[in-house]
Design a protein around this motif. Structure first.
Motif, PDB file in Angstrom:
ATOM      1  N   ASN A 221       0.870  -1.184   0.000  1.00  0.00           N
ATOM      2  CA  ASN A 221       0.000   0.000   0.000  1.00  0.00           C
ATOM      3  C   ASN A 221       0.902   1.229   0.000  1.00  0.00           C
ATOM      4  N   TYR A 222       0.806   2.032  -1.075  1.00  0.00           N
ATOM      5  CA  TYR A 222       1.717   3.162  -1.269  1.00  0.00           C
ATOM      6  C   TYR A 222       1.153   4.497  -0.797  1.00  0.00           C
ATOM      7  N   GLY A 223       0.042   4.436  -0.043  1.00  0.00           N
ATOM      8  CA  GLY A 223      -0.316   5.547   0.825  1.00  0.00           C
ATOM      9  C   GLY A 223      -1.286   6.582   0.332  1.00  0.00           C
ATOM     10  N   TRP A 224      -1.487   6.709  -0.989  1.00  0.00           N
ATOM     11  CA  TRP A 224      -2.393   7.755  -1.452  1.00  0.00           C
ATOM     12  C   TRP A 224      -3.857   7.373  -1.131  1.00  0.00           C
ATOM     13  N   PRO A 225      -4.688   8.344  -0.647  1.00  0.00           N
ATOM     14  CA  PRO A 225      -4.407   9.764  -0.410  1.00  0.00           C
ATOM     15  C   PRO A 225      -4.012  10.088   1.026  1.00  0.00           C
ATOM     16  N   ILE A 226      -3.664   9.074   1.810  1.00  0.00           N
ATOM     17  CA  ILE A 226      -3.305   9.310   3.212  1.00  0.00           C
ATOM     18  C   ILE A 226      -2.039  10.139   3.304  1.00  0.00           C
ATOM     19  N   VAL A 227      -1.102   9.864   2.412  1.00  0.00           N
ATOM     20  CA  VAL A 227       0.160  10.583   2.406  1.00  0.00           C
ATOM     21  C   VAL A 227       0.605  10.781   0.967  1.00  0.00           C
ATOM     22  N   GLU A 228       1.293  11.882   0.709  1.00  0.00           N
ATOM     23  CA  GLU A 228       1.863  12.173  -0.612  1.00  0.00           C
ATOM     24  C   GLU A 228       3.370  12.314  -0.442  1.00  0.00           C
ATOM     25  N   GLY A 229       4.118  11.489  -1.167  1.00  0.00           N
ATOM     26  CA  GLY A 229       5.565  11.496  -1.003  1.00  0.00           C
ATOM     27  C   GLY A 229       5.976  10.755   0.257  1.00  0.00           C
ATOM     28  N   ILE A 230       7.192  11.042   0.726  1.00  0.00           N
ATOM     29  CA  ILE A 230       7.726  10.399   1.930  1.00  0.00           C
ATOM     30  C   ILE A 230       7.034  10.976   3.163  1.00  0.00           C
ATOM     31  N   ALA A 231       6.556  10.102   4.029  1.00  0.00           N
ATOM     32  CA  ALA A 231       5.842  10.552   5.225  1.00  0.00           C
ATOM     33  C   ALA A 231       6.753  11.396   6.108  1.00  0.00           C
ATOM     34  N   PRO A 232       6.232  12.459   6.724  1.00  0.00           N
ATOM     35  CA  PRO A 232       7.038  13.297   7.624  1.00  0.00           C
ATOM     36  C   PRO A 232       7.620  12.474   8.767  1.00  0.00           C
ATOM     37  N   ALA A 233       8.771  12.887   9.238  1.00  0.00           N
ATOM     38  CA  ALA A 233       9.425  12.198  10.353  1.00  0.00           C
ATOM     39  C   ALA A 233       8.483  12.109  11.542  1.00  0.00           C
ATOM     40  N   GLY A 234       8.384  10.927  12.100  1.00  0.00           N
ATOM     41  CA  GLY A 234       7.542  10.706  13.262  1.00  0.00           C
ATOM     42  C   GLY A 234       6.090  10.434  12.942  1.00  0.00           C
ATOM     43  N   ALA A 235       5.722  10.564  11.646  1.00  0.00           N
ATOM     44  CA  ALA A 235       4.329  10.362  11.275  1.00  0.00           C
ATOM     45  C   ALA A 235       4.141   9.167  10.358  1.00  0.00           C
ATOM     46  N   ALA A 236       5.204   8.396  10.170  1.00  0.00           N
ATOM     47  CA  ALA A 236       5.131   7.266   9.244  1.00  0.00           C
ATOM     48  C   ALA A 236       4.204   6.181   9.786  1.00  0.00           C
ATOM     49  N   ASP A 237       3.427   5.597   8.896  1.00  0.00           N
ATOM     50  CA  ASP A 237       2.551   4.474   9.220  1.00  0.00           C
ATOM     51  C   ASP A 237       3.219   3.223   8.673  1.00  0.00           C
ATOM     52  N   PRO A 238       3.540   2.249   9.519  1.00  0.00           N
ATOM     53  CA  PRO A 238       4.229   1.047   9.031  1.00  0.00           C
ATOM     54  C   PRO A 238       3.438   0.264   8.007  1.00  0.00           C
ATOM     55  N   ALA A 239       2.141   0.508   7.900  1.00  0.00           N
ATOM     56  CA  ALA A 239       1.323  -0.190   6.914  1.00  0.00           C
ATOM     57  C   ALA A 239       1.455   0.410   5.520  1.00  0.00           C
ATOM     58  N   LEU A 240       2.085   1.594   5.437  1.00  0.00           N
ATOM     59  CA  LEU A 240       2.212   2.292   4.159  1.00  0.00           C
ATOM     60  C   LEU A 240       3.677   2.332   3.739  1.00  0.00           C
ATOM     61  N   ILE A 241       3.928   2.250   2.439  1.00  0.00           N
ATOM     62  CA  ILE A 241       5.284   2.194   1.913  1.00  0.00           C
ATOM     63  C   ILE A 241       5.670   3.535   1.325  1.00  0.00           C
ATOM     64  N   ASP A 242       6.786   4.096   1.805  1.00  0.00           N
ATOM     65  CA  ASP A 242       7.301   5.358   1.280  1.00  0.00           C
ATOM     66  C   ASP A 242       7.929   5.152  -0.092  1.00  0.00           C
ATOM     67  N   PRO A 243       7.900   6.192  -0.944  1.00  0.00           N
ATOM     68  CA  PRO A 243       8.658   6.107  -2.187  1.00  0.00           C
ATOM     69  C   PRO A 243      10.157   6.060  -1.920  1.00  0.00           C
ATOM     70  N   VAL A 244      10.903   5.539  -2.887  1.00  0.00           N
ATOM     71  CA  VAL A 244      12.362   5.517  -2.786  1.00  0.00           C
ATOM     72  C   VAL A 244      12.932   6.900  -3.047  1.00  0.00           C
ATOM     73  N   HIS A 245      12.298   7.629  -3.970  1.00  0.00           N
ATOM     74  CA  HIS A 245      12.695   8.998  -4.277  1.00  0.00           C
ATOM     75  C   HIS A 245      11.447   9.840  -4.461  1.00  0.00           C
ATOM     76  N   GLU A 246      11.580  11.139  -4.217  1.00  0.00           N
ATOM     77  CA  GLU A 246      10.499  12.085  -4.451  1.00  0.00           C
ATOM     78  C   GLU A 246      11.060  13.352  -5.081  1.00  0.00           C
ATOM     79  N   TRP A 247      10.208  14.042  -5.845  1.00  0.00           N
ATOM     80  CA  TRP A 247      10.595  15.282  -6.509  1.00  0.00           C
ATOM     81  C   TRP A 247       9.455  16.288  -6.395  1.00  0.00           C
ATOM     82  N   PRO A 248       9.760  17.586  -6.306  1.00  0.00           N
ATOM     83  CA  PRO A 248       8.692  18.581  -6.423  1.00  0.00           C
ATOM     84  C   PRO A 248       7.988  18.420  -7.778  1.00  0.00           C
ATOM     85  N   THR A 249       6.682  18.648  -7.796  1.00  0.00           N
ATOM     86  CA  THR A 249       5.906  18.380  -8.996  1.00  0.00           C
ATOM     87  C   THR A 249       6.335  19.237 -10.186  1.00  0.00           C
TER      88      THR A 249
END
Length: 375
Positions: free
Chosen positions: A263-291
């Protein structure tokens, strides 16, 4: 060991005057050849050796509008293709019969004999992801003729019922190392689709060549991964690992390492989750870029290097998979870039997309470019 490569020298245009092109398909067969889909014309064009283009066929099911139309292409050789033995899969509640426009013929686009078992064509099938009247769907057409004179036979329905909208239609398809067909499906502008396992929207789908659920899918359905907004690029590295690029909303675009059931998190999170707010059930991207630096579409992997075509960012990103090193190439040189593939003889091919209604086309756009790559 896979080694990284980078562009060497200046790209050269090898084709021009494409109309809102979307997908480059290099045919892996004797005689080769290249097909290119045009989103709005519903035409699949063949690239000829002198750089000219000819129409190989059109996809009647395609209803262009917004970001939808004739999108991704894939190819399956006849020698690899099983004879169909079941009707195509559809999403829960969807009709297996193809939808027709008012006033159009009610004859189905599924070729006679599909459900009873249809013998493979001589060469194989071209698969297309298309936005139809009421949904996004995948169809396949027998490839006829030979290089320089390819044609397309009547289409068969492979999968119906993928949600459609004016945007977020996904649309990339490819056969993986396991011989199965993968498709990226956007959330169709409805964020709830991404977290609904009963919807095909906001997912990466995995299916047999005839649209059935294969063994090993994590939920016993066509869903392979979920929580996606609008994924538009898929490719496998030399280890067989699947990667996918994804459009973010207002903040972050993503490159994701895809695992079955993830589960890659949308719409719960966009991009890498903020520090301390990560949900272990959701997978962060390996890389992110400004749109404004990405809006990624097609991706290709050559050795240890992943190349990512970027629309709004108007550049080709390169990611070294083993180290995470990232750099960009041809920034604002060719405008919006839609797709990238490995080319022949140590080259990389990429395609501009300035005629899609959001770019600033120059004379001769859109173009297919070739550049040498090397260590």
């Amino acid at each position: 060991m896979a080694l990284p490569v980078r562009p060497v020298g200046d790209p050269v245009a090898i084709a021009s005057h494409l109309d809102a092109p979307w997908s480059i398909l290099r045919l892996p067969m004797p005689g080769g050849g290249t097909l290119i889909s045009e989103r709005d014309t519903a035409t699949i064009r063949e690239l000829l050796p002198d750089g000219s283009l000819r129409a190989a066929g059109t996809v009647a099911e395609s209803h262009a509008g917004g970001e939808g139309g004739l999108l991704g292409l894939a190819f399956l050789a006849a020698s690899a293709a099983p004879i169909a033995s079941a009707t195509p899969s559809v999403s829960p509640g969807a009709s297996a019969a193809p939808t027709v426009s008012p006033g159009a013929s009610a004859a189905p686009s599924v070729s006679p004999g599909f459900s009873a078992g249809l013998a493979p064509s001589d060469s194989g099938w071209v698969y297309a992801y298309v936005t139809a009247a009421d949904d996004n769907r995948i169809v396949r057409m027998p490839l006829t003729g030979s290089a320089g004179g390819y044609g397309l036979g009547a289409s068969e329905l492979v999968l119906a019922g993928i949600p459609k909208a004016a945007n977020h239609d996904g649309g990339r398809i490819a056969f993986g190392p396991d011989g199965l067909l993968y498709a990226t499906a956007g959330d169709a502008g409805n964020t709830a689709n991404a977290q609904d396992l009963g919807s095909l929207g906001g997912k990466i789908l995995r299916m047999t060549a005839t649209g059935e659920v294969p063994a090993g899918n994590p939920f016993g359905t066509l869903v392979y991964s979920w929580g996606h907004r609008n994924p538009q690029g898929i490719a496998w590295d030399v280890q067989g690992q699947l990667w996918a690029s994804e459009f973010g909303q207002n903040t972050w675009d993503e490159l994701n390492r895809i695992v079955a059931g993830g589960n890659y998190g949308w719409p719960i999170v966009e991009g890498i989750a903020p520090a301390g707010a990560a949900d272990p059930a959701l997978i962060d991207p390996v890389h992110e870029w400004p749109t404004d630096e990405a809006s990624p579409s097609g991706i290709a992997i050559v050795g240890d290097s992943l190349f990512m075509a970027s629309l709004r960012g108007e550049r080709l990103w390169r990611i070294q998979l083993s180290t995470g090193e990232v750099d960009d190439w041809f920034v604002h040189d060719f405008g919006r870039l839609r797709d990238v593939v490995s080319g022949p003889d140590g080259t990389l091919w990429f395609m501009s997309n300035n005629t899609d209604g959001r770019g600033d086309p120059a004379a001769g756009d859109d173009r297919l470019y070739q550049v040498q790559v090397s260590r």
